[in-house]
Motif scaffolding. Structure first.
Motif, PDB file in Angstrom:
ATOM      1  N   ARG A 225       1.091  -1.546   0.164  1.00 48.60           N
ATOM      2  CA  ARG A 225       0.129   0.075   0.354  1.00 48.60           C
ATOM      3  C   ARG A 225       1.344   1.296   0.006  1.00 48.60           C
ATOM      4  NH1 ARG A 225      -4.716  -1.110  -2.277  1.00 48.60           N
ATOM      5  NH2 ARG A 225      -6.034  -2.726  -1.055  1.00 48.60           N
ATOM      6  N   ARG A 226       1.867   1.265   0.685  1.00 51.02           N
ATOM      7  CA  ARG A 226       3.098   2.308   0.489  1.00 51.02           C
ATOM      8  C   ARG A 226       3.518   2.146  -0.869  1.00 51.02           C
ATOM      9  NH1 ARG A 226       7.960   3.434   1.271  1.00 51.02           N
ATOM     10  NH2 ARG A 226       8.360   1.340   0.860  1.00 51.02           N
ATOM     11  N   LYS A 227       3.615   1.756  -1.315  1.00 51.53           N
ATOM     12  CA  LYS A 227       4.282   1.939  -2.628  1.00 51.53           C
ATOM     13  C   LYS A 227       3.424   2.639  -3.664  1.00 51.53           C
ATOM     14  CE  LYS A 227       8.095  -1.852  -2.039  1.00 51.53           C
ATOM     15  NZ  LYS A 227       8.423  -3.445  -2.827  1.00 51.53           N
ATOM     16  N   GLN A 228       1.875   1.652  -3.373  1.00 52.36           N
ATOM     17  CA  GLN A 228       0.917   1.552  -4.374  1.00 52.36           C
ATOM     18  C   GLN A 228       0.934   3.843  -3.753  1.00 52.36           C
ATOM     19  OE1 GLN A 228      -2.967   0.832  -2.277  1.00 52.36           O
ATOM     20  NE2 GLN A 228      -3.949   1.592  -4.955  1.00 52.36           N
ATOM     21  N   ASP A 229       1.019   3.884  -2.720  1.00 60.34           N
ATOM     22  CA  ASP A 229       0.870   5.221  -2.320  1.00 60.34           C
ATOM     23  C   ASP A 229       2.096   6.227  -3.465  1.00 60.34           C
ATOM     24  OD1 ASP A 229      -0.077   7.851  -1.279  1.00 60.34           O
ATOM     25  OD2 ASP A 229       0.936   7.572   0.311  1.00 60.34           O
ATOM     26  N   GLU A 230       2.687   5.939  -3.200  1.00 60.62           N
ATOM     27  CA  GLU A 230       4.269   6.438  -3.591  1.00 60.62           C
ATOM     28  C   GLU A 230       4.193   6.424  -4.929  1.00 60.62           C
ATOM     29  OE1 GLU A 230       7.928   5.116  -1.037  1.00 60.62           O
ATOM     30  OE2 GLU A 230       8.191   4.707  -2.589  1.00 60.62           O
ATOM     31  N   ALA A 231       4.022   5.273  -5.901  1.00 58.34           N
ATOM     32  CA  ALA A 231       3.484   5.118  -7.457  1.00 58.34           C
ATOM     33  C   ALA A 231       3.022   6.446  -7.577  1.00 58.34           C
ATOM     34  CB  ALA A 231       2.996   3.882  -7.827  1.00 58.34           C
ATOM     35  N   ALA A 232       1.353   6.313  -6.962  1.00 57.07           N
ATOM     36  CA  ALA A 232       0.327   7.381  -7.781  1.00 57.07           C
ATOM     37  C   ALA A 232       0.714   8.753  -7.411  1.00 57.07           C
ATOM     38  CB  ALA A 232      -0.864   6.502  -6.422  1.00 57.07           C
TER      39      ALA A 232
END
Ligand SMILES: [Zn+2]
Length: 377
Positions: A225-232
């Motif tokens: 989720r953290r990586k998703q947040d970053e990528a988004a």
């Protein structure tokens, strides 16, 4: 941030990227794909963690059941132990009783023998013969014709004592039988106790193992989720750099649909579909159906119903002549007269009324006149 909110952002980033593909296609598109991929993986893990939690709850319920059964068994064992102790005491007393009865029988036998001896010494030869041939006093009593010479008293006494011995012996045997039954019951309960205890430790081990697997899945999901947040965020930043129409709510109003793409701005425009206005009174924010809509500011709901071209719409009065409209919703969560807070989820994006696709028509009214919402966002 909620999952729904996230999905909204990701999807609108994807939409946005699709619309401006070419200028910055590689980077923003890849980043948003990556974000989606991370999101999917995280969702998978979160589902997994939920399943494990359900298994753990079932194991815990079973453990509680087993503990309850064990408690009953332990109570039964306690009660049985008391019964066994009491039975041992009864048997001990019965054995003493038997001993005394045998003594009485013996005494009677001895005194009878003395009387027989006396008869012999007074010279009764026939009696002596019977006495010598008889293997036991019983035989003597049953067989001898000469029995009549023994006094009725001796015979009755001996019969009586022998009957007592027999009865006490039978009683003792019955007690021994009951004692053996109790022992069997106790052994059965002890085996049951052992089985329950090993079953309980099995459940405890399973619960522990599930617990660590849940933690693992949750940690991995959180990291995704953290990586998703970053990528988004990176995708949104890339898109903004390339001049795409992305809106991030940071003005006077909270953005009513964060991350949505502006599909039609405020002011004069070509009629997008028949029946639509040529002077656009609001901002069209394209987002998938079901994307949350947030109250731009605190206020009172004045309308939350179907209204022709506007479809399912919400109107909020913010005071000082300021009002906002939210049109084409698929769902509304508020009712007229309700007070709402800034950022409260009041409905979901849809395509009701006169609309060519899922979007939020967001309109800002000042003293009854539509103004450009851009100035408030
Ligand atoms: Zn519109």
């Amino acid at each position: 941030m909620s999952r729904k909110k996230w999905m909204g952002i990701i999807l609108s980033v994807v939409l946005c990227v699709v619309s401006v593909r070419g200028a910055f296609a590689t980077s923003a598109e890849d980043l948003s794909k990556q974000a989606t991929e991370y999101g999917n993986q995280a969702e998978e893990l979160e589902k997994n963690a939920k399943e494990l939690e359900a298994q753990q709850a079932a194991a815990e319920a079973l453990r509680q059941e087993l503990l309850a059964s064990l408690s009953v068994i332990l109570d039964n064992i306690e009660a049985l132990k008391a019964d066994i102790t009491a039975k041992e005491m009864e048997i001990f007393e019965k054995e003493e009783e038997l001993l005394l009865a045998k003594n009485d029988e013996n005494d009677q036998y001895e005194s009878m023998k003395k009387r027989i001896q006396y008869m012999y010494e007074t010279g009764d030869a026939q009696f002596l013969e019977i006495l010598v041939k008889s293997k036991s006093i019983k035989e003597l009593l049953n067989n001898a014709e000469y029995i009549k010479t023994i006094s009725e008293y001796d015979r009755d006494m001996l019969d009586e004592f022998q009957a007592i011995v027999k009865r006490v012996q039978e009683q003792e045997e019955a007690l021994q039988g009951e004692y053996a039954d109790l022992q069997v019951m106790q052994n059965e309960l002890l085996i049951e106790q052992e089985n329950l205890e090993s079953n309980i430790s099995g459940q405890e081990a399973l619960i522990g193992e599930l617990s660590s697997r849940i933690t693992e899945a949750e940690n991995a999901a959180a990291e995704l989720r953290r990586k998703q947040d970053e990528a988004a965020k990176a995708a949104i930043a890339e898109a903004a750099k390339a001049g795409a129409s992305l809106v991030i709510g940071n003005g006077f109003f909270t953005h009513p649909c964060p991350g949505a793409r502006i599909s039609s701005g405020f002011g004069p425009r070509k009629q997008p579909i028949p029946g639509a206005s040529t002077y656009h009174k609001g901002l069209d924010l394209a987002a998938p159906t079901g994307t949350p809509i947030y109250a731009a500011a605190a206020g009172t709901v004045t309308m939350a119903s179907y209204s022709g071209n506007a479809g399912l719409m919400i109107a909020i009065n913010h005071g000082n002549g300021l009002a906002t409209y939210y049109m084409h919703c698929s769902k509304v969560f508020v009712t007229p007269g309700q007070k709402v807070e800034k950022g409260q989820n009041i409905g979901l994006v849809g395509s009701t009324g006169n609309s060519s696709g899922p979007h939020l028509h967001f309109q800002v009214m000042v003293n009854g006149t539509a103004v450009d919402p851009a100035g408030y966002l």
